[in-house]
Design an enzyme around this catalytic site. Structure first.
Site, short mmCIF file in Angstrom:
data_model
loop_
_atom_site.label_atom_id
_atom_site.label_comp_id
_atom_site.label_asym_id
_atom_site.label_seq_id
_atom_site.Cartn_x
_atom_site.Cartn_y
_atom_site.Cartn_z
N HIS A 111 -13.79 -5.23 6.88
CA HIS A 111 -12.66 -6.16 6.74
C HIS A 111 -11.32 -5.44 6.90
CE1 HIS A 111 -12.91 -4.10 3.01
NE2 HIS A 111 -12.05 -4.86 2.37
N TRP A 144 -7.94 -0.96 3.17
CA TRP A 144 -7.52 0.41 3.49
C TRP A 144 -8.49 1.46 2.95
CZ3 TRP A 144 -5.18 2.02 7.37
CH2 TRP A 144 -4.53 3.26 7.42
N GLN A 173 -4.70 -6.74 6.09
CA GLN A 173 -5.82 -6.24 6.89
C GLN A 173 -5.62 -6.44 8.40
OE1 GLN A 173 -9.10 -8.20 4.92
NE2 GLN A 173 -8.72 -7.08 3.02
N ASP A 219 1.06 0.78 -9.50
CA ASP A 219 0.73 0.26 -8.18
C ASP A 219 1.72 -0.84 -7.84
OD1 ASP A 219 -0.16 -2.05 -9.47
OD2 ASP A 219 -2.27 -1.80 -8.93
N HIS A 265 -7.31 -0.88 -5.58
CA HIS A 265 -6.27 0.03 -6.07
C HIS A 265 -6.86 1.03 -7.05
CE1 HIS A 265 -2.78 -3.06 -5.26
NE2 HIS A 265 -3.63 -2.96 -4.26
N SER A 308 -11.75 1.18 2.72
CA SER A 308 -12.89 1.20 3.66
C SER A 308 -12.50 1.90 4.95
CB SER A 308 -13.37 -0.22 3.95
OG SER A 308 -14.01 -0.76 2.81
#
Length: 475
Positions: A368, A371, A393, A120, A22, A373
């Site tokens: 993995h 988000w 994921q 967040d 985040h 990545s």
């Protein structure tokens, strides 16, 4: 105010829970608010550990000018039992830090006008700070819009679906979004519905509704459903601002050993393997991944961690213990390191991921499907091998493979492992000469759309300008 003095910039306060995934996009959001929209920004990060992780220090060292990053002290080390889950530790750290966040916010408000509070998804307990300041509170959602839609629909799903979600034979349908298979749901929804884990997840979903609007790290061309912001009949605006990713200057990373190694490799010949800052594999799964990489006969860079038997696959969520220079990779299969010498490179601490992904030698990215990545892979036009571990994921992986066609997804054996043959076969599908041309074409088209979305004329650039203008009086 004296003649010629400028009025202080209106300030946005951003609150981040102890989730590295985040913090990175929140830093980039803050940077854009300051650099492009004339606002000031203070970002408060709640810590869950006494000492900051390497990942946090790397981000903190690269925070851009004009953005104030403040670390909120973590709770006492013995405040929770060692068995406490990641979710419990995050929630506890957030609640513990709200009084301090309030104190900082009120101090800032005394010297300059506050424009908005941005939180967040874990920081909903701080909503009252916005009420006290008399400013709007927005949620910055660091996962795809599809997952936000699932959260906001959860109360009505809970009321209308009988039985356990994991036993459902029909996928979950959300307005405008891809169908979600039961097996891809976040783990709290796969738990028993009378469990405390599910009850807390449902409560959190209801809390998400109590904000003035949503900022989502996605873009219209990736998730067209975001156009329809009347989610669940809630009149809450949704603004797609992404892809907001790490923008540390590439020059800062060019001397990293892996960049020098990549410079010596042929174009599109290297498999980059990184399962995120929080992702871990068991001993057995680590061995299968190693043997699968060897079997694929491709060069590789592997951001490697010691195995961890955390059942959810997030054993390094609050920072991994780096493998020291004098330690063996003794957990890898016998002879593997010797057999792959020169072909593979192991990175045992923080890796400059955006610089690696932008290197012309990279052929595919084993991820993995966190988000951040995913967005970094998209922005660099790199075909993906999807290996989801935890959180949302599996939903991300399903979207990448089935809806967008930019990823090859690994399949689990009956024993729940990704076997070495599967690792090798999936990598071959995503690499040059292995049938990856379709993946490559699709992801490069998406890359062009992502890059354009962020320009002032693009959908995300326009959305951020719209939000900033809401926060500035008289515009």
């Amino acid at each position: 105010m004296g003649h010629g003095e400028e009025a202080p910039r209106r300030r946005v306060i951003l609150l981040c829970s102890p989730c590295m995934g985040h913090l990175i996009p929140l830093v980039e959001l803050a940077r854009r608010l300051v650099a492009d929209h004339g606002l000031a920004a203070t970002l408060l990060f709640a810590t869950a550990t006494a000492t900051p992780s390497d990942e946090y220090l790397a981000v903190a060292a690269a925070v851009p000018d004009g953005v104030d990053l403040v670390t909120l002290p973590g709770p006492a080390a013995d405040a929770l039992p060692p068995s406490a889950s990641v979710r419990e530790r995050v929630a506890h750290a957030v609640v513990s830090s709200v009084p301090r966040a309030r104190h900082v916010a009120l101090s800032l408000a005394a010297s300059a006008p506050i424009a908005a509070l941005v939180i967040d998804v874990a920081f909903t307990p701080a909503r009252g700070i916005a009420t006290e300041l008399g400013v709007p509170v927005y949620m910055f959602f660091t996962s795809p819009y599809t997952v936000l839609s699932l959260l906001l629909h959860l109360p009505e799903l809970d009321a209308t679906i009988t039985g356990e979600y994991r036993d459902a034979t029909e996928p979950i349908r959300l307005p405008g979004c891809r169908l979600i298979a039961a097996s891809d749901l976040p783990s709290p929804m796969l738990a028993d519905r009378n469990s405390e884990v599910y009850a807390k997840f449902l409560h959190g979903a209801k809390e998400c509704r109590k904000v003035d609007g949503f900022l989502v790290n996605t873009f219209l061309e990736l998730e067209p459903a975001v156009v329809d912001s009347s989610i669940s009949g809630l009149e809450r605006p949704v603004h797609a601002l992404g892809p907001l990713v790490w923008t540390r200057p590439a020059a800062a990373d060019k001397d990293h050993e892996c960049m020098r190694w990549l410079d010596r490799q042929p174009p599109e010949s290297v498999v980059y393997v990184s399962l995120g800052s929080g992702g871990t594999l068991t001993w057995q799964q680590t061995a299968e991944l190693a043997l699968g990489l060897e079997m694929s006969q491709h060069r590789f860079i592997w951001v490697i961690k010691r195995p961890n038997d955390d059942p959810l696959g997030c054993g390094s969520f609050f920072g991994a213990r780096n493998i020291g220079a004098d330690e063996d990779l003794d957990f890898l299969p016998g002879g593997f390191v010797e057999r792959t010498r020169g072909v593979g490179l192991f990175v045992s601490s923080w890796a400059p991921q955006t610089a690696i992904l932008s290197h012309p030698s990279i052929g595919c990215f084993v991820t993995h499907c966190g988000w951040n990545s995913v967005l970094e892979g998209l922005l660099n036009g790199v075909p993906l091998v999807a290996w989801p571990l935890y959180a949302e994921q599996r939903i991300n992986a399903s979207m990448l493979e089935g809806q967008l066609g930019v990823a090859a997804r690994v399949k689990l054996s009956n024993g729940g492992l990704v076997l070495k043959q599967e690792v090798a076969g999936t990598i071959k599908c995503a690499m040059k000469n292995g049938g990856a041309e379709t993946l490559r074409k699709k992801i490069r088209k998406l890359k062009d759309k992502a890059v354009h979305a962020l320009t002032p004329a693009g959908s995300s650039g326009h959305a951020l300008a719209e939000v900033s203008n809401l926060w500035k009086p008289g515009t």
